[in-house]
Design an enzyme around this catalytic site. Structure first.
Site, PDB file in Angstrom:
ATOM      1  N   ASP A   1       0.757  -1.245   0.000  1.00 63.99           N
ATOM      2  CA  ASP A   1       0.000   0.000   0.000  1.00 63.99           C
ATOM      3  C   ASP A   1       0.797   1.310   0.000  1.00 63.99           C
ATOM      4  OD1 ASP A   1      -1.489  -2.209   0.567  1.00 63.99           O
ATOM      5  OD2 ASP A   1      -2.627  -1.320   2.204  1.00 63.99           O
TER       6      ASP A   1
ATOM      7  N   GLU B   1       1.561  -9.048  11.537  1.00 66.06           N
ATOM      8  CA  GLU B   1       1.310  -8.665  10.147  1.00 66.06           C
ATOM      9  C   GLU B   1       2.650  -8.315   9.489  1.00 66.06           C
ATOM     10  OE1 GLU B   1      -1.118  -5.201   9.891  1.00 66.06           O
ATOM     11  OE2 GLU B   1      -1.462  -5.423   7.741  1.00 66.06           O
TER      12      GLU B   1
HETATM   13  C1  9YW Z   1      -5.349  -2.121   4.107  1.00 62.53           C
HETATM   14  C2  9YW Z   1      -4.719  -7.800   4.216  1.00 62.53           C
HETATM   15  C3  9YW Z   1      -4.091  -6.654   3.463  1.00 62.53           C
HETATM   16  C4  9YW Z   1      -2.981  -7.128   2.502  1.00 62.53           C
HETATM   17  C5  9YW Z   1      -2.206  -5.956   1.923  1.00 62.53           C
HETATM   18  C6  9YW Z   1      -1.722  -5.073   3.054  1.00 62.53           C
HETATM   19  C7  9YW Z   1      -2.906  -4.617   3.913  1.00 62.53           C
HETATM   20  C8  9YW Z   1      -5.103  -3.515   3.684  1.00 62.53           C
HETATM   21  O1  9YW Z   1      -3.570  -5.756   4.429  1.00 62.53           O
HETATM   22  O2  9YW Z   1      -3.772  -3.799   3.166  1.00 62.53           O
HETATM   23  O3  9YW Z   1      -6.447  -1.813   4.573  1.00 62.53           O
HETATM   24  O4  9YW Z   1      -4.451  -1.301   4.031  1.00 62.53           O
HETATM   25  O5  9YW Z   1      -0.980  -3.995   2.582  1.00 62.53           O
HETATM   26  O6  9YW Z   1      -1.138  -6.429   1.136  1.00 62.53           O
HETATM   27  O7  9YW Z   1      -3.528  -7.891   1.480  1.00 62.53           O
HETATM   28  O8  9YW Z   1      -3.747  -8.529   4.901  1.00 62.53           O
END
Ligand code: 9YW
Length: 448
Positions: free
Chosen positions: A183, A421
């Protein structure tokens, strides 16, 4: 904060704890990405989760991917979030995405309107491997599943080629940083700087910062405004992909996704040959893999060798060095000399060989780079899934010793059993959510 780590668990205990996390995060419908922070199904999380689940409960692993693909859009896109349960538990929820009105959307399920990295074929192949080693019944079940999901995987890959390879770079383009899965990576700072949230951006309240205790570990509000503005643009375009790609204020060729796509096409081709799929579709996959691989090789910086994203709006390479620069190691195709340079860079004190790392797992950004932040999300911390991907690719490429080392490093990092995470690279403190499903899943795969 000091972040003292508890003792590391013995393998069997760690495996039991990981299994427990996946069980506890199972709502009966989906296994959520994380207990509170991410209470829905995320696309690439579901792929990794299914790999871990294959060791515990094959039918459940299969069901997870089937649930994801039931939400596949009619044009082929696999959405980045499938909403389930309490739709208000995460922001932006389905009302904010406004995908219900999208002509290409799925029926009977609510989703976001963007995608995530195409690692699903990799997961299906891994499930098959695990099932075949388990017994004849598991084997038959996994093969039946593999055959039935193959056409959906093919149309997902076809969507990426049809809609997401604009221009001549050959890179798979993303229209939102969330699509990259990384992100707020500094990869996207320049293209995001050009995104100007309009005054019409509807007001909103973030939920993530209320759940994660320390907001400085999350993206900033300025970043969130841009994330939300891009959604606003897409919503107005009715999620018509052609229009989104034509007009979105963010359009970047993502080299990491492109590398994953290349190798996922290889895998899908292997599966398709085995399942006797039409020759024309197999030829498509071979062609897509080769184009993607070329695009990754062509992006490599002439001096550092690192692969680069390309800002397709500003028409320039993005030189910011991050973990994504090692993309050619995932898919191959760059000249040997470039790959060797990348491997020695990866081993050097700028990356895994940094003397202060708790475990030699590649951090999201080099600790030697200005702007490296050991606690902030994709701006420095180590992400176990990323280590899993590199380990998986190294194994596939026949680099068994490297794969083994990376697995050992990943287990050292995650051996505290918190299933963070992401991790602070020097102390190994788990950050963001704990009991994160994909972390538990890759630990299970490493342990078996
Ligand atoms: C958010 C769920 C997700 C991942 C992404 C990570 C984060 C979601 O979490 O994004 O709301 O920012 O960056 O890679 O899929 O684990």
């Amino acid at each position: 904060s000091g972040g003292r780590r508890p003792a590391r668990y013995a393998r069997a205990t760690l495996a039991a704890r990981a299994a427990r996390v996946l069980r506890d995060n199972d709502t009966g419908t989906v296994i959520t990405a994380a207990p509170r922070l991410y209470p829905h199904m995320w696309s690439w999380d579901a792929a990794f989760i299914s790999v871990g689940l294959a060791r515990l409960d094959l039918p459940r692993a299969i069901a997870e991917l089937e649930t994801l693909f039931r939400a596949q859009w009619r044009n082929g896109m696999v959405p980045h979030i499938v909403f389930t349960g309490d739709e208000d538990a995460y922001f932006p929820g389905p009302d904010r995405w406004g995908t219900d009105a999208a002509a290409d959307g799925p029926r009977g399920v609510r989703t976001s309107g963007i995608c995530q990295p195409p690692v699903h074929a990799i997961a299906v192949q891994r499930i098959l491997e695990v099932a075949r080693a388990s017994g004849p019944q598991e084997r038959a079940e996994a093969e039946r599943f593999g055959r039935s999901i193959w056409p959906a995987l093919y149309s997902w890959h076809r969507w990426l080629v049809e809609y997401r390879t604009p221009g001549h770079s050959g890179l798979i383009a993303i229209v939102h940083g969330w699509e990259s899965g990384m992100d707020n990576s500094p990869r996207w700072d320049l293209p995001y700087a050009a995104v100007r949230p309009g005054a019409e951006l509807p007001p909103y309240v973030r939920k993530d910062v209320r759940i994660v205790g320390d907001p400085s570990e999350r993206p900033t509000d300025q970043e969130y405004d841009r994330y939300l503005w891009l959604i606003e643009e897409m919503r107005r375009a009715g999620y018509d992909q052609r229009e989104v790609v034509r007009n979105s204020s963010f359009l970047v060729g993502d080299v990491f996704i492109t590398a994953l796509f290349a190798v996922s096409c290889d895998v899908l081709l292997e599966l398709g040959s085995e399942f006797g799929r039409p020759a024309s579709q197999l030829a498509d996959l071979a062609d897509w893999a080769s184009r993607a691989r070329h695009a990754v090789a062509a992006s490599c910086h002439p001096v550092s060798g690192m692969a680069r994203d390309r800002d397709l709006r500003a028409n320039r390479w993005l030189d910011t060095q991050t973990i994504a620069g090692f993309a050619p190691l995932l898919c191959g195709g760059a000249p040997d000399e470039v790959q060797l340079r990348l491997l020695s860079l990866l081993d050097s004190d700028r990356w895994c060989g940094h003397p202060d790392l708790l475990a030699p797992v590649p951090p999201s950004v080099s600790p030697m780079r200005p702007g490296f932040n050991p606690r902030q999300y994709w701006r420095g911390p180590q992400w176990p899934v990323v280590a899993w991907l590199f380990g998986w690719a190294f194994e596939r490429r026949g680099w068994h010793e490297r794969a083994r080392e990376l697995r050992a490093a990943g287990l050292r990092l995650t051996g505290d059993g918190a299933f963070g995470e992401y991790y602070e690279p020097f102390t190994g403190e788990p950050l963001g959510s704990t009991d994160q499903s994909w972390t538990a899943a890759v630990v299970l795969d490493w342990l078996c």
